[in-house]
Design an enzyme around this catalytic site. Structure first.
Site: not given
Ligand SMILES: [Zn+2]
Length: 681
Positions: A274-275
């Site tokens: 996600r990052a």
């Protein structure tokens, strides 16, 4: 009249984070953390005015786009039209106490069951569609409501389901949350789901502070005039956002830039992908915002600073922020046209040298083989403390706590997983994970005839209520004939959070430094437990001649842990004063937050000494009786040690009408260990 966005002084990170989301909603929202009085809310509210206006289908309560109406719109179907009225983008505020129905909308179950009509009243998610949804004090929001919000934000859809009747509608919005970390942290699982986070503080520079005050005065004195003086800037800003939005689809993220994104994410040791996605999207938005068609190293740096800090936090006591050195290293190591591994200047935001080299031709070789630089994370980093141990104490007000006045504060021992202490009976407090409570969610324990509208139907009881009337209602076929008065609301039971008020004996009778360290370690363990159970906490201490409310009830477990760590010990034992202070704190809290049931945790050996000789113990037991009379649930943690034991803590526990546990029995696995050792003997 809202304050103009362009007139906000400072707050650069926050404004940039909001603007990047305005350019590209895919970035995933912003969480703003900072103390009170930093104009967080003013800045968020100012945003809507510079967002491009939206065209909506007339009469649609779900703000359908006339060019591409939602095929599932409950107010639909709509015809596609070219020219439709335009209105400003909306900013919808979600109040902390909002119910689930208010947020997602409500279905009229009665009408659905008795008339077969699907009647839906839209909630705040529908109102925020294609605009901004703003939650102030998002950390105080009901967990379940936060989940609903983040789910809707992630899917772009709101979904309501009650007893098999469901409604779905589009809900795409820019989610902005603000919070004061002093009042408690957001659960780490939720933190990660905001695209970007920023920390804000009041400006330090006196000239800048003066400018803030000057503008505030001007705007208060003549809001319309003030807005007019900023209208040119506001218009320019709105145009720049619109241009950046138009440019966004054209922006290229080259392989080289993508490698920098992934190298930075790897260097900060973040979980999942996600990052990387958020950093890439924010970098693309920043390029568009800067008027570029290609992502540069500068874009990646800006994006990483906003997207990564909250994704690498491991527990509530870790410091926020991103280590600049690690960031520089990761960026330079993954720089495509770099031969010498380091030797570059500090930061300098290298405007050329990186991106333009060749207009996007990415060097085929995986240049600085990223595989190698995943490791150098911790070693250079200033704070790496892996286990959930001692919080750093410097945050708490007393700067000169190190060479303590009479005795240096004993360091707390390693925290452990605490057993769940609970308030007896059934409460009705805000959702949490400690004591039993009537709630909106949980398991079904019975049913009632509803006073208002039915939210959760008790099917069996509804059928039982309808059954005797079937003949009278003229039922012929197989279907059941339901009437409004048959409907039964299910009674649900879940868990609530409590106010855990610690009363900690810090007197000399508590024994050696090592013993005090163990006591602090135990209370720290209970504090960590309180954090996970969504409790409010408070801390009263007593030693010497008086008791002190070391921390009034707060959401900040971190603040409580800091006070505890720096707590000095020694001197006489004014137990009665400690209990009276607790009584007063609870009385005020009962007025302020009547639904939240308190749990008093008294950590003591039960001894009392005072200036007036032998009366001290009698006074203490009188104070305990006073507390018991208010019905406050209490647990005494017996800290007595040594060969000769007086058992005074147990007597105190009885006087409080509560339970007494030995310090050693506080660990969650203590009971099992006792049973095991008893079997072995
Ligand atoms: Zn519609």
């Amino acid at each position: 009249m809202t304050y103009p966005f362009s007139a906000v002084v400072g707050m650069d990170d926050m404004r940039l984070a909001l603007l990047l989301n305005a350019v590209s909603p895919a970035v995933g929202g912003v969480l703003v953390r900072g103390e009170k009085g930093t104009a967080k809310s003013t800045t968020v509210r100012a945003l809507a005015a510079v967002l491009p206006p939206v065209a909506v289908v007339p009469g649609c309560r779900f703000a359908c786009d006339p060019a591409a109406p939602d095929p599932a719109c409950p107010d639909g179907p709509h015809e596609v039209t070219a020219d439709a009225p335009v209105r400003p983008a909306r900013l919808v505020e979600l109040p902390v106490g909002a119910s689930e129905d208010r947020v997602v909308g409500s279905l009229d179950l009665e009408r659905a069951l008795t008339e077969g009509v699907k009647a839906f009243e839209p909630g705040l998610l529908a109102a925020a569609h294609r605009g901004v949804l703003y939650v102030d004090e998002v950390n105080l929001l009901h967990d379940h409501v936060v989940d609903l919000l983040l789910d809707a934000a992630a899917m772009g859809t709101a979904y309501v389901e009650r007893e098999g009747v469901s409604v779905r509608h589009a809900a795409r919005f820019l989610l902005v949350g603000t919070m004061n970390p002093e009042e408690g942290e957001l659960r780490p699982q939720l933190l990660d789901r905001f695209g970007l986070t920023v920390e804000v503080a009041a400006p330090r520079d006196p000239a800048e502070r003066a400018e803030v005050v000057r503008r505030r005065f001007a705007s208060d004195a003549d809001p319309a005039g003030f807005a007019a003086t900023w209208s040119a800037e506001e218009t320019a800003l709105a145009e720049r956002i619109a241009e950046a939005r138009a440019r966004l689809p054209r922006v290229v993220l080259s392989d080289a830039a993508l490698r920098q994104v992934t190298a930075v994410c790897a260097a900060f040791d973040v979980d999942g992908l996600r990052a990387d996605l958020v950093t890439a999207r924010a970098a693309i938005a920043h390029a568009a915002w800067s008027g570029r068609d290609e992502v540069t190293e500068d874009d990646v740096r800006v994006a990483a600073r906003l997207a990564l800090p909250h994704r690498r936090r491991r527990n509530p006591f870790d410091a926020p922020g991103l280590d600049e050195e690690t960031l520089d290293e990761a960026l330079s190591d993954s720089r495509p046209d770099d031969d010498g591994p380091d030797g570059d200047g500090p930061d300098g935001d290298g405007p050329d040298g990186d991106g333009p080299g060749g207009g996007g031709a990415p060097p085929p070789g995986p240049s600085a083989d990223d595989g190698g630089n995943g490791s150098p994370t911790g070693e250079g980093g200033t704070e790496a403390s892996p286990p959930a141990t001692a919080p750093r104490g410097e945050g708490g007000g007393r700067a000169d706590a190190s060479p303590a006045p009479d005795r240096a504060a004993a360091a707390p021992s390693e925290p452990f997983r605490a057993r769940r202490l609970k308030v007896p009976g059934i409460g009705a407090g805000a959702a949490g994970r400690r004591s039993r409570a009537r709630s909106e969610r949980g398991r079904v324990v019975g049913s009632t005839k509803p006073g208002g509208s039915v939210t959760t139907l008790h099917l069996v009881d509804t059928v039982l209520a309808a059954a005797p009337h079937q003949r009278a209602r003229g039922r012929t076929g197989p279907g059941l004939r339901l009437a409004r008065e048959d409907l039964r609301q299910a009674t649900l039971e879940g868990r609530e959070g409590n106010l855990v008020l610690f009363v900690v004996d810090a007197s000399g009778s508590m024994g050696s430094r090592a013993r005090m360290g163990a006591v602090k370690g135990a209370v720290l363990s209970l504090l960590l437990d309180a954090y996970q159970r969504r409790d409010k906490v408070g801390l009263v201490t007593f030693r010497g001649t008086a008791a002190e409310v070391a921390l009034p009830p707060t959401w900040s477990v971190e603040a409580a842990a800091a006070r505890l760590t720096e707590l000095p010990t020694g001197g006489r034992t004014p137990l009665a004063a400690g209990l009276v202070a607790a009584h007063d704190v609870l009385r005020v809290e009962r007025i302020r937050d009547p639904q939240r049931r308190p749990l008093l945790v008294v950590v003591t050996d039960g001894r009392a000494t005072g200036t007036r000789g032998g009366a001290a113990l009698t006074e203490a037991h009188a104070a305990a009786a006073l507390l018991a009379a208010t019905g406050t649930a209490a647990v005494v943690v017996d800290c007595e040690s040594g060969p000769v034991r007086l058992g005074l803590a147990r007597t105190l526990g009885t006087a409080l009408g509560g339970q007494t546990l030995r310090l050693e029995e506080l660990a969650a696995d203590a009971l099992a260990a006792t049973v095991r050792s008893a079997r072995a003997a």
